[in-house]
Design an enzyme around this catalytic site. Structure first.
Site, PDB file in Angstrom:
ATOM      1  CB  SER A  45      -0.898   0.018   1.238  1.00 61.57           C
ATOM      2  OG  SER A  45      -1.569   1.258   1.380  1.00 61.57           O
ATOM      3  CE1 TYR A  80      -4.406  -1.471   4.685  1.00 63.03           C
ATOM      4  CE2 TYR A  80      -3.201   0.555   4.238  1.00 63.03           C
ATOM      5  CZ  TYR A  80      -3.836  -0.583   3.789  1.00 63.03           C
ATOM      6  OH  TYR A  80      -3.892  -0.844   2.442  1.00 63.03           O
TER       7      TYR A  80
END
Length: 343
Positions: free
Chosen positions: A172, A185
């Site tokens: 990501s 995250y």
């Protein structure tokens, strides 16, 4: 007869030209036909994993998809089978090493080997750091980092003797730039990027190509299953809007096509979306300024004041306003099996 002297600009230009030629050569050399290849996708029952399954199926690959929940997994299997692909669907929790090994044993028994592993399974927890618990960090790290490590280590013994294989790690932009309200995250995705980049360097001599995929926001519908903490309605509305609007996100179809292309060409890293590319480059050049800007943005986000640490899925925090702002995301959620998943 006068000699032409190479200026610094000419040297830079020549270096760039050689780099482009070398890159084009490597892409041609590494190009792989996916027809008949065995592709294993973790988190393959919904969202980006399902979009990738559909794109690999269009390329003629045979698929293995895994996920924790059986019902969406079976629905995904049926959808992919209807496209003409041979599909093996295996319920598997990738945080459990024994389950992963059983899955790989089933794959080898059915197909003999794995040509491509796509480490895609993921989880998102959204909220200010005051509401995030140690358990949130541990769960996210278990899925994004250890799940990737466990599955990779289980597949490698079947790739190394053949001196062939592709490992595609979905990380990501949060693994390049840590953004507010996504701390578990981002921390886990930083770990995933580090593992993937190091793995690429070490496995190249073995004939195994590792690709690090760095997506920005994508319209996969995953926001409806993201965990919200703090001021949940506000967090869901903001996150859902950013993950939905065309100006801030890209379609799951476009992302899947680009990832499959990177797999086929053996690209070492791909940063998806222009927005993610600009953010990564800006942060690389001006890390201090990036942190200052993000600190300013954080002051405008919903606060933790007056909230508890309990979490709920995004779909539980819908309002008429959020439904309107995330209409494209709602369509994606239905298209990619997000609502089949259990609350």
């Amino acid at each position: 007869m006068s000699k032409t002297r190479m200026t610094p600009a000419m040297l830079v230009g020549a270096g760039l030209g050689l780099g482009l030629v070398a890159n084009a050569y490597l892409k041609r050399r590494n190009a792989l036909s996916l027809q008949g290849r065995i592709v294993l996708i973790t988190g393959g029952s919904s969202g980006l994993g399902l979009a990738l399954g559909r794109e690999f199926a269009r390329q003629g690959a045979s698929l293995v998809i895994c996920a924790r929940e059986s019902e969406p997994l079976e629905i995904a299997r049926q959808q992919l089978s209807e496209m003409g692909a041979e599909v093996l669907a295996i319920p598997c929790d990738i945080t459990e090493r024994q389950q992963i090994q059983r899955m790989i044993d089933q794959v080898v028994e059915r197909f003999g080997h794995v040509d491509v592993l796509v480490n895609n399974a993921g989880i998102i927890t959204v909220g200010p750091m005051e509401t995030v618990t140690v358990q949130d960090y541990e769960e996210t790290m278990q899925i994004h980092f250890w799940g990737m490590v466990y599955t990779t280590l289980a597949v490698l013994p079947h790739m190394l003797p053949r001196k062939s294989g592709r490992i595609v790690n979905i990380t990501s932009i949060g693994g390049k730039v840590s953004v507010p309200h996504l701390l578990p995250y981002s921390a886990s995705k930083f770990a995933a990027v580090g593992f993937s980049e190091g793995l690429h360097a070490e496995l190249a001599k073995e004939g195994i190509i590792v690709s690090t995929i760095v997506p920005g926001l994508m319209r996969t519908g995953s926001h409806v299953n993201a965990y919200m903490k703090g001021q949940k309605v506000e967090e869901y509305t903001l996150f859902g809007m950013l993950a939905t609007l065309p100006i801030t996100s890209t379609s799951a179809e476009h992302a899947a096509r680009r990832i499959v292309q990177a797999t086929r060409l053996g690209e070492s890293e791909v940063i998806l979306t222009v927005q993610a590319q600009l953010l990564a480059r800006f942060h690389g050049l001006f890390p201090g300024l990036t942190s200052a800007v993000l600190s300013t943005i954080n002051r405008t986000l919903p606060s933790a004041e007056g909230t508890d640490i309990e979490r709920s899925m995004g779909r539980e925090e819908k309002t008429p306003l959020s439904n309107f702002l995330t209409s494209m995301g709602e369509a994606a959620a239905n298209r990619y099996n997000q609502y089949v998943r259990q609350l």
